[in-house]
Motif scaffolding. Structure first.
Motif, PDB file in Angstrom:
ATOM      1  N   GLN A  24      -0.820 -52.164 -22.133  1.00 51.47           N
ATOM      2  CA  GLN A  24      -0.894 -53.050 -20.971  1.00 51.47           C
ATOM      3  C   GLN A  24      -1.037 -52.285 -19.656  1.00 51.47           C
ATOM      4  OE1 GLN A  24       2.739 -55.418 -21.541  1.00 51.47           O
ATOM      5  NE2 GLN A  24       1.439 -57.112 -22.229  1.00 51.47           N
ATOM      6  N   THR A  25      -0.370 -51.112 -19.576  1.00 56.38           N
ATOM      7  CA  THR A  25      -0.384 -50.349 -18.321  1.00 56.38           C
ATOM      8  C   THR A  25      -0.448 -48.862 -18.608  1.00 56.38           C
ATOM      9  OG1 THR A  25       0.999 -52.019 -17.232  1.00 56.38           O
ATOM     10  CG2 THR A  25       0.858 -49.859 -16.167  1.00 56.38           C
ATOM     11  N   ILE A  26      -1.303 -48.153 -17.868  1.00 57.24           N
ATOM     12  CA  ILE A  26      -1.311 -46.690 -17.836  1.00 57.24           C
ATOM     13  C   ILE A  26      -1.325 -46.289 -16.368  1.00 57.24           C
ATOM     14  CG2 ILE A  26      -2.506 -44.564 -18.463  1.00 57.24           C
ATOM     15  CD1 ILE A  26      -3.871 -46.113 -20.718  1.00 57.24           C
ATOM     16  N   LYS A  27      -0.279 -45.596 -15.933  1.00 58.22           N
ATOM     17  CA  LYS A  27      -0.156 -45.271 -14.507  1.00 58.22           C
ATOM     18  C   LYS A  27       0.224 -43.804 -14.342  1.00 58.22           C
ATOM     19  CE  LYS A  27       3.391 -46.963 -12.356  1.00 58.22           C
ATOM     20  NZ  LYS A  27       4.302 -47.919 -11.677  1.00 58.22           N
ATOM     21  N   LYS A  28      -0.531 -43.079 -13.541  1.00 60.36           N
ATOM     22  CA  LYS A  28      -0.202 -41.682 -13.272  1.00 60.36           C
ATOM     23  C   LYS A  28       1.014 -41.614 -12.367  1.00 60.36           C
ATOM     24  CE  LYS A  28      -2.424 -37.267 -12.198  1.00 60.36           C
ATOM     25  NZ  LYS A  28      -3.686 -36.588 -11.829  1.00 60.36           N
ATOM     26  N   ILE A  29       1.956 -40.734 -12.714  1.00 57.58           N
ATOM     27  CA  ILE A  29       3.199 -40.604 -11.959  1.00 57.58           C
ATOM     28  C   ILE A  29       3.490 -39.138 -11.695  1.00 57.58           C
ATOM     29  CG2 ILE A  29       4.188 -42.745 -12.872  1.00 57.58           C
ATOM     30  CD1 ILE A  29       5.742 -41.046 -14.886  1.00 57.58           C
ATOM     31  N   LYS A  30       4.501 -38.880 -10.875  1.00 54.83           N
ATOM     32  CA  LYS A  30       4.945 -37.515 -10.649  1.00 54.83           C
ATOM     33  C   LYS A  30       5.686 -37.035 -11.890  1.00 54.83           C
ATOM     34  CE  LYS A  30       5.453 -37.888  -5.632  1.00 54.83           C
ATOM     35  NZ  LYS A  30       6.410 -37.795  -4.485  1.00 54.83           N
ATOM     36  N   GLY A  31       5.410 -35.791 -12.297  1.00 50.33           N
ATOM     37  CA  GLY A  31       6.047 -35.314 -13.515  1.00 50.33           C
ATOM     38  C   GLY A  31       6.071 -33.813 -13.655  1.00 50.33           C
ATOM     39  N   GLY A  32       6.128 -33.090 -12.552  1.00 49.98           N
ATOM     40  CA  GLY A  32       6.155 -31.633 -12.631  1.00 49.98           C
ATOM     41  C   GLY A  32       4.840 -31.018 -12.187  1.00 49.98           C
ATOM     42  N   SER A  33       4.836 -29.683 -12.108  1.00 46.70           N
ATOM     43  CA  SER A  33       3.682 -28.963 -11.571  1.00 46.70           C
ATOM     44  C   SER A  33       2.723 -28.469 -12.646  1.00 46.70           C
ATOM     45  CB  SER A  33       4.167 -27.762 -10.748  1.00 46.70           C
ATOM     46  OG  SER A  33       4.952 -26.890 -11.556  1.00 46.70           O
ATOM     47  N   ILE A  34       3.084 -28.551 -13.917  1.00 48.56           N
ATOM     48  CA  ILE A  34       2.269 -27.975 -14.982  1.00 48.56           C
ATOM     49  C   ILE A  34       1.348 -29.002 -15.616  1.00 48.56           C
ATOM     50  CG2 ILE A  34       2.350 -26.879 -17.255  1.00 48.56           C
ATOM     51  CD1 ILE A  34       4.928 -25.516 -16.383  1.00 48.56           C
ATOM     52  N   ASN A  35       1.895 -30.163 -15.954  1.00 48.15           N
ATOM     53  CA  ASN A  35       1.144 -31.182 -16.679  1.00 48.15           C
ATOM     54  C   ASN A  35       0.900 -32.414 -15.802  1.00 48.15           C
ATOM     55  OD1 ASN A  35       1.400 -29.829 -19.384  1.00 48.15           O
ATOM     56  ND2 ASN A  35       3.571 -30.215 -18.992  1.00 48.15           N
ATOM     57  N   GLU A  36      -0.144 -33.151 -16.136  1.00 47.59           N
ATOM     58  CA  GLU A  36      -0.280 -34.498 -15.605  1.00 47.59           C
ATOM     59  C   GLU A  36       0.704 -35.392 -16.352  1.00 47.59           C
ATOM     60  OE1 GLU A  36      -4.268 -36.033 -15.495  1.00 47.59           O
ATOM     61  OE2 GLU A  36      -5.116 -34.049 -15.122  1.00 47.59           O
ATOM     62  N   ALA A  37       1.243 -36.385 -15.657  1.00 45.17           N
ATOM     63  CA  ALA A  37       2.243 -37.258 -16.261  1.00 45.17           C
ATOM     64  C   ALA A  37       1.825 -38.711 -16.091  1.00 45.17           C
ATOM     65  CB  ALA A  37       3.609 -37.035 -15.622  1.00 45.17           C
ATOM     66  N   TYR A  38       2.091 -39.509 -17.127  1.00 47.09           N
ATOM     67  CA  TYR A  38       1.677 -40.909 -17.123  1.00 47.09           C
ATOM     68  C   TYR A  38       2.790 -41.807 -17.666  1.00 47.09           C
ATOM     69  CZ  TYR A  38      -3.052 -39.175 -16.387  1.00 47.09           C
ATOM     70  OH  TYR A  38      -4.170 -38.555 -15.867  1.00 47.09           O
ATOM     71  N   TYR A  39       2.927 -42.962 -17.036  1.00 47.19           N
ATOM     72  CA  TYR A  39       3.750 -44.041 -17.561  1.00 47.19           C
ATOM     73  C   TYR A  39       2.842 -44.951 -18.378  1.00 47.19           C
ATOM     74  CZ  TYR A  39       6.137 -48.573 -17.626  1.00 47.19           C
ATOM     75  OH  TYR A  39       6.678 -49.767 -18.006  1.00 47.19           O
ATOM     76  N   VAL A  40       3.266 -45.232 -19.606  1.00 44.31           N
ATOM     77  CA  VAL A  40       2.475 -46.063 -20.512  1.00 44.31           C
ATOM     78  C   VAL A  40       3.340 -47.235 -20.969  1.00 44.31           C
ATOM     79  CG1 VAL A  40       1.236 -46.185 -22.703  1.00 44.31           C
ATOM     80  CG2 VAL A  40       1.125 -44.090 -21.320  1.00 44.31           C
ATOM     81  N   GLN A  41       2.814 -48.429 -20.825  1.00 44.38           N
ATOM     82  CA  GLN A  41       3.517 -49.622 -21.291  1.00 44.38           C
ATOM     83  C   GLN A  41       2.655 -50.363 -22.309  1.00 44.38           C
ATOM     84  OE1 GLN A  41       4.154 -52.739 -18.400  1.00 44.38           O
ATOM     85  NE2 GLN A  41       6.055 -53.381 -19.385  1.00 44.38           N
ATOM     86  N   THR A  42       3.244 -50.659 -23.452  1.00 49.13           N
ATOM     87  CA  THR A  42       2.595 -51.502 -24.450  1.00 49.13           C
ATOM     88  C   THR A  42       3.337 -52.843 -24.501  1.00 49.13           C
ATOM     89  OG1 THR A  42       3.956 -50.804 -26.327  1.00 49.13           O
ATOM     90  CG2 THR A  42       2.058 -49.431 -25.775  1.00 49.13           C
ATOM     91  N   ILE A  43       2.906 -53.708 -25.369  1.00 50.85           N
ATOM     92  CA  ILE A  43       3.584 -55.000 -25.517  1.00 50.85           C
ATOM     93  C   ILE A  43       5.037 -54.796 -25.940  1.00 50.85           C
ATOM     94  CG2 ILE A  43       3.670 -57.118 -26.907  1.00 50.85           C
ATOM     95  CD1 ILE A  43       0.630 -57.052 -26.987  1.00 50.85           C
ATOM     96  N   ASP A  44       5.269 -53.783 -26.755  1.00 54.69           N
ATOM     97  CA  ASP A  44       6.587 -53.610 -27.369  1.00 54.69           C
ATOM     98  C   ASP A  44       7.469 -52.548 -26.738  1.00 54.69           C
ATOM     99  OD1 ASP A  44       5.916 -55.536 -29.317  1.00 54.69           O
ATOM    100  OD2 ASP A  44       4.860 -54.002 -30.478  1.00 54.69           O
ATOM    101  N   ALA A  45       6.901 -51.587 -25.992  1.00 53.94           N
ATOM    102  CA  ALA A  45       7.706 -50.439 -25.567  1.00 53.94           C
ATOM    103  C   ALA A  45       7.099 -49.755 -24.340  1.00 53.94           C
ATOM    104  CB  ALA A  45       7.826 -49.439 -26.711  1.00 53.94           C
ATOM    105  N   GLU A  46       7.862 -48.789 -23.795  1.00 50.47           N
ATOM    106  CA  GLU A  46       7.421 -47.965 -22.672  1.00 50.47           C
ATOM    107  C   GLU A  46       7.466 -46.504 -23.104  1.00 50.47           C
ATOM    108  OE1 GLU A  46       9.062 -49.843 -18.664  1.00 50.47           O
ATOM    109  OE2 GLU A  46      10.607 -49.773 -20.223  1.00 50.47           O
ATOM    110  N   PHE A  47       6.527 -45.711 -22.564  1.00 51.86           N
ATOM    111  CA  PHE A  47       6.403 -44.313 -22.963  1.00 51.86           C
ATOM    112  C   PHE A  47       6.129 -43.430 -21.748  1.00 51.86           C
ATOM    113  CE2 PHE A  47       4.900 -46.974 -26.445  1.00 51.86           C
ATOM    114  CZ  PHE A  47       5.687 -46.539 -27.495  1.00 51.86           C
ATOM    115  N   PHE A  48       6.437 -42.153 -21.935  1.00 44.63           N
ATOM    116  CA  PHE A  48       6.096 -41.110 -20.970  1.00 44.63           C
ATOM    117  C   PHE A  48       5.127 -40.170 -21.667  1.00 44.63           C
ATOM    118  CE2 PHE A  48       7.034 -36.809 -19.222  1.00 44.63           C
ATOM    119  CZ  PHE A  48       6.647 -37.032 -17.910  1.00 44.63           C
ATOM    120  N   MET A  49       3.992 -39.894 -21.039  1.00 45.65           N
ATOM    121  CA  MET A  49       2.986 -39.039 -21.666  1.00 45.65           C
ATOM    122  C   MET A  49       2.653 -37.862 -20.762  1.00 45.65           C
ATOM    123  SD  MET A  49      -0.582 -40.096 -23.433  1.00 45.65           S
ATOM    124  CE  MET A  49      -1.759 -38.893 -24.030  1.00 45.65           C
TER     125      MET A  49
END
Length: 295
Positions: A24-49
């Motif tokens: 449902q949602t993929i949003k780039k967020i702050k997550g450190g200086s090495i990797n890109e970080a994303y908030y991911v939301q599905t119908i059932d759960a939330e994830f950090f990528m």
């Protein structure tokens, strides 16, 4: 990475992790200086990528392995990972989303549970595969002798990298080489090999539901727990109630204050090799303390 490419990668990560619910949602967020970080939301759960287009070999596998080994101790909370990839151009690590508010017991709980983690032991010091501190390679081996492991695979490897990059030369190099020759005057050979996070500074723990502390971004190894504690006192440190709770649960050895700078030296050398001379003065102060200014 472009949005449509990231969406494809997220779907691969979810399928690898056996979560097939619709994104449902993929949003780039702050997550450190090495990797890109994303908030991911599905119908059932939330994830950090985490995503890194040019992750080195086994980069995310190393972190996933560390998370698994920490979780298996059943002592301290760590995020569960669903899947990872170290394929060129599409390196990622998909984790459960952790979110919560700190309570007045959070730091105390972190100290107590870290002590519980350190009461979990391996057979040997070090690790059976190479890891990373940041993007800097950390060569490893398993060794019954902590002194040998710390001297050769930790300080020695950073010395070699520093010589190659020109960050360690002249007096600093001579002092470090002398320190390695005499390290047995301070560092013990035989201590219990605790499970260690390996990169535990103030930025590598977060708060989950109910104020529960979680440790994240490990660079796992087995080793002297005082090595871990020494690093917690660098770069901002932790509050006093964290240390009080830890020491009440698992008292520090009496020689801790004497060896603490020598354990902090590894992390300062790694930061020197990663970021440059801004860490040189602290390194030189430690070397002057143990080897002498007029060496």
């Amino acid at each position: 990475m472009k949005n449509n490419e990231m969406e494809k990668l997220v779907r691969i990560a979810l399928e690898n992790g056996r979560d097939y619910s619709e994104v449902q949602t993929i949003k780039k967020i702050k997550g450190g200086s090495i990797n890109e970080a994303y908030y991911v939301q599905t119908i059932d759960a939330e994830f950090f990528m985490k995503f890194h287009a040019n992750a080195p070999k086994f980069f995310f596998k190393s972190e996933a392995t560390g998370l698994r080994l920490l979780k298996e101790t059943n002592t301290i909370s760590v995020p569960s990972f669903l899947s990872y990839s170290d394929q060129p151009g599409r390196g990622f690590l998909l984790l459960e989303w952790i979110e919560g508010r700190k309570t007045d017991k959070t730091e105390e709980t972190l100290g107590r549970k870290l002590a519980d983690l350190h009461k979990s032991f391996g057979r040997l010091h070090g690790f059976d595969s190479d890891t990373y501190i940041g993007l800097l390679p950390q060569p490893n081996e398993l060794n019954a002798n902590w002194l040998e492991y710390y001297r050769d695979k930790r300080l020695g490897s950073q010395l070699e990298q520093g010589i190659e990059t020109g960050n360690i030369e002249g007096k600093r190099r001579k002092q470090l080489e002398k320190l390695l020759e005499t390290l047995d005057e301070w560092i013990p050979s035989f201590v219990e090999p605790s499970h260690l996070h390996g990169d535990l500074y103030s930025g590598n723990w977060i708060v989950g539901p109910g104020g529960e502390p979680y440790i994240v971004d490990p660079s796992f190894l087995y080793g002297d727990r005082h090595f871990e504690l020494a690093y917690t006192e660098l770069f901002g440190g932790f509050p006093s109630k964290f240390y009080e709770a830890y020491n009440e649960n698992y008292p520090l050895r009496k020689e801790y204050e004497d060896i603490k700078p020598l354990y902090q030296l590894y992390y300062l050398m790694a930061h020197l090799n990663l970021f440059g001379e801004m860490y040189g003065e602290q390194i030189d102060q430690i070397l002057d303390k143990y080897i002498g200014e007029n060496f």
